[in-house]
Design an enzyme around this catalytic site. Structure first.
Site, PDB file in Angstrom:
ATOM      1  N   LYS A  54      -4.636  19.584   6.960  1.00  0.00           N
ATOM      2  CA  LYS A  54      -3.304  19.509   6.338  1.00  0.00           C
ATOM      3  C   LYS A  54      -2.970  20.838   5.676  1.00  0.00           C
ATOM      4  O   LYS A  54      -1.849  21.331   5.783  1.00  0.00           O
ATOM      5  CB  LYS A  54      -3.245  18.373   5.313  1.00  0.00           C
ATOM      6  N   GLN A  98      -5.242  11.637  -0.731  1.00  0.00           N
ATOM      7  CA  GLN A  98      -5.987  11.229   0.460  1.00  0.00           C
ATOM      8  C   GLN A  98      -6.684   9.888   0.227  1.00  0.00           C
ATOM      9  O   GLN A  98      -7.374   9.703  -0.776  1.00  0.00           O
ATOM     10  CB  GLN A  98      -7.004  12.323   0.820  1.00  0.00           C
ATOM     11  N   ASP A 121       3.968  10.357   1.876  1.00  0.00           N
ATOM     12  CA  ASP A 121       3.203   9.391   2.669  1.00  0.00           C
ATOM     13  C   ASP A 121       4.029   8.133   2.958  1.00  0.00           C
ATOM     14  O   ASP A 121       3.691   7.363   3.855  1.00  0.00           O
ATOM     15  CB  ASP A 121       1.954   8.947   1.885  1.00  0.00           C
TER      16      ASP A 121
HETATM   17  N1  GUN Z   1      -6.127   8.639   5.085  1.00  0.00           N
HETATM   18  C1  GUN Z   1      -6.009   8.466   6.423  1.00  0.00           C
HETATM   19  N2  GUN Z   1      -4.729   8.615   6.802  1.00  0.00           N
HETATM   20  C2  GUN Z   1      -4.021   8.879   5.687  1.00  0.00           C
HETATM   21  C3  GUN Z   1      -2.645   9.161   5.445  1.00  0.00           C
HETATM   22  O1  GUN Z   1      -1.791   9.148   6.338  1.00  0.00           O
HETATM   23  N3  GUN Z   1      -2.312   9.404   4.146  1.00  0.00           N
HETATM   24  C4  GUN Z   1      -3.232   9.393   3.147  1.00  0.00           C
HETATM   25  N4  GUN Z   1      -2.810   9.638   1.922  1.00  0.00           N
HETATM   26  N5  GUN Z   1      -4.514   9.149   3.343  1.00  0.00           N
HETATM   27  C5  GUN Z   1      -4.900   8.904   4.607  1.00  0.00           C
END
Ligand code: GUN
Length: 291
Positions: A54, A98, A121
């Protein structure tokens, strides 16, 4: 194999290029780059890889990335205090914590603490509710990526039969809502669904998001269907999806591979949401069709 392979990697790369171009437009108008803060609690290796990717994609798009790491044994108050600071930080347009979080932390409390205007998100109940009733808001990234691939492939989805397998809050439910909003007839199947094979059999669109390696069999797929495989399962044979790729590809018209299908779309859609958040926060608009 007869199915076309839906190249999510290429589609995501093109989307990231459009986002980078619009990021430059934003920077010229706002005098700063859109900012994305990513919070990682603990050192789970898979999460660390996602967070690193990311960060790289954020920089590559010309955005500002802010990475915050907290120890695995941090207390919830510490994480909530960090979120409070990010909520009021003018350089931060998007906040991503996350998941999954360590056991001592209540993930719901964390999601509720994030300013819905920075919830890139799309996990905050404010945005979840907006999606449910068709109000503008932040849509979760993986579902948004699935819809973009489907619309690119099929154009108008009106009247198509769609089966979504998996009812998670992060993927299954929002995908079902997005497909409903695009006028599909949607069946949301899950672990208690009876005779899944015959339900999948009637679908023009199959979205598999169950987290079970190769659970959806080729024999279940209607000839000519479009198959979107959201699964990322680590097995001894490597990373596989929720769909038996070889079997499904023999009958479907189009299918996403794993890896290289939906996965790359998630980060691209995260950047897209961050760019949108940045524009909304300062009252700017992204040109129609630019993304
Ligand atoms: N963990 C796995 N996929 C995601 C996501 O799309 N967002 C977040 N915050 N954590 C994740």
């Amino acid at each position: 194999m007869s199915a076309d392979i839906i190249d999510g990697k290429a589609f995501a790369a093109a989307l990231r290029a459009r986002i980078a171009a619009q990021t430059e437009v934003f920077r010229a108008a706002a005098g700063r780059a859109p900012g994305l803060a990513v919070v990682l609690v603990g050192d789970d290796p898979a999460s660390a890889v996602y967070v690193r990717n990311k960060g790289k994609a954020t920089m590559a798009a010309g955005m500002a990335g802010f990475e915050h790491r907290l120890p695995v044994d941090c207390v919830q108050a510490e994480l909530l205090a960090l979120i409070d600071r990010l909520n009021v930080d003018p350089a931060v347009d998007g906040i991503l914590v996350q998941m999954p979080l360590p056991r001592q932390i209540d993930a719901d409390a964390v999601i509720l603490a994030i300013d819905p205007a920075k919830d890139v998100d799309g996990f905050h109940p404010d945005n979840v509710g907006r999606l449910a009733i068709g109000m503008p808001g932040f849509v979760p990234c993986t579902p948004q990526g699935c819809l973009m691939l489907l619309r690119d492939r099929l154009g108008d989805l009106s009247g198509l039969d769609a089966v979504v397998i998996g009812r998670s809050a992060i993927v299954g439910k929002p995908v079902a809502q997005l497909l409903t909003a695009t006028n599909c007839t949607v069946t949301l199947a899950h672990s208690r669904t009876r005779d899944l094979a015959s339900i999948v059999r009637r679908a023009d669109i199959v979205v598999a998001a169950v987290g079970q390696p190769q659970m959806v069999k080729g024999a279940w797929i209607k000839p000519g269907a479009t198959v979107i495989d959201v699964g990322i399962n680590r097995t001894e044979a490597g990373i596989v999806g929720d769909v038996d790729f070889g079997g499904a590809a023999a009958v479907a018209a189009a299918i996403t591979p794993v890896p290289g299908g939906v996965g790359p779309m998630t980060i691209a859609c995260l950047l897209r949401n961050t760019l949108i958040a940045a524009h909304i926060r300062i009252g700017l608009h992204i040109a129609e069709g630019a993304l």
